[in-house]
Design a protein around this motif. Structure first.
Motif, short mmCIF file in Angstrom:
data_model
loop_
_atom_site.label_atom_id
_atom_site.label_comp_id
_atom_site.label_asym_id
_atom_site.label_seq_id
_atom_site.Cartn_x
_atom_site.Cartn_y
_atom_site.Cartn_z
N LEU A 144 11.40 -0.81 5.83
CA LEU A 144 10.27 -0.77 4.92
C LEU A 144 10.66 -1.55 3.67
N GLU A 145 9.83 -2.50 3.27
CA GLU A 145 10.11 -3.34 2.10
C GLU A 145 9.14 -2.99 0.98
N VAL A 146 9.68 -2.78 -0.21
CA VAL A 146 8.85 -2.51 -1.39
C VAL A 146 8.64 -3.84 -2.10
N GLU A 147 7.38 -4.23 -2.22
CA GLU A 147 7.02 -5.50 -2.84
C GLU A 147 6.70 -5.30 -4.32
N ASP A 148 6.64 -6.39 -5.07
CA ASP A 148 6.21 -6.32 -6.47
C ASP A 148 4.76 -5.84 -6.52
N GLY A 149 4.44 -5.09 -7.53
CA GLY A 149 3.08 -4.61 -7.69
C GLY A 149 2.74 -3.39 -6.86
N LEU A 150 3.74 -2.60 -6.50
CA LEU A 150 3.50 -1.38 -5.72
C LEU A 150 2.58 -0.44 -6.50
N HIS A 151 1.52 0.01 -5.86
CA HIS A 151 0.65 1.00 -6.48
C HIS A 151 -0.09 1.82 -5.43
N VAL A 152 -0.47 3.02 -5.83
CA VAL A 152 -1.22 3.91 -4.96
C VAL A 152 -2.70 3.67 -5.23
N ARG A 153 -3.41 3.21 -4.21
CA ARG A 153 -4.84 2.92 -4.35
C ARG A 153 -5.67 4.19 -4.30
N ARG A 154 -5.23 5.13 -3.47
CA ARG A 154 -5.97 6.39 -3.33
C ARG A 154 -4.98 7.45 -2.87
N ARG A 155 -5.10 8.66 -3.43
CA ARG A 155 -4.24 9.78 -3.05
C ARG A 155 -5.06 11.04 -3.02
N GLU A 156 -4.88 11.82 -1.95
CA GLU A 156 -5.61 13.08 -1.83
C GLU A 156 -4.69 14.14 -1.26
N ALA A 157 -4.76 15.32 -1.83
CA ALA A 157 -4.04 16.47 -1.31
C ALA A 157 -4.98 17.24 -0.39
N PHE A 158 -4.39 17.91 0.59
CA PHE A 158 -5.21 18.72 1.51
C PHE A 158 -4.48 20.00 1.82
#
Length: 82
Positions: free
Chosen positions: A68-82
């Motif tokens: 798994l490669e982490v690229e520049d600009g990593l961000h979470v677009r959507r997150r939900e707990a269930f």
């Protein structure tokens, strides 16, 4: 932790709305649409099984055969707990 990579979002959208309309939408929109529907269904099904957790749509990760490669600009677009 699970990582899921959708590789045929455009094909799925094209099958649902037709090739002509799919050609008018950018691939990023197709990916977001498929991810959002998938998140909704995952939460529904996992919750029905009694599981609790979180699911997120993340930009800036590249899943390769050997890691798994982490690229520049990593961000979470959507997150939900269930």
């Amino acid at each position: 932790m699970l990582v899921l990579k959708i590789t045929n979002a455009s094909d799925v959208v094209a099958a649902k709305i037709g090739r002509f309309l799919e050609a008018l939408t950018p691939d990023a929109l197709d990916e977001k649409t498929v991810e959002d529907v998938l998140i909704k269904e995952l939460i529904k099904n996992l919750s029905a099984e009694g599981l609790k957790g979180e699911v997120a749509a993340v930009r800036g990760l590249a899943l390769h055969e050997h890691g798994l490669e982490v690229e520049d600009g990593l961000h979470v677009r959507r997150r939900e707990a269930f």
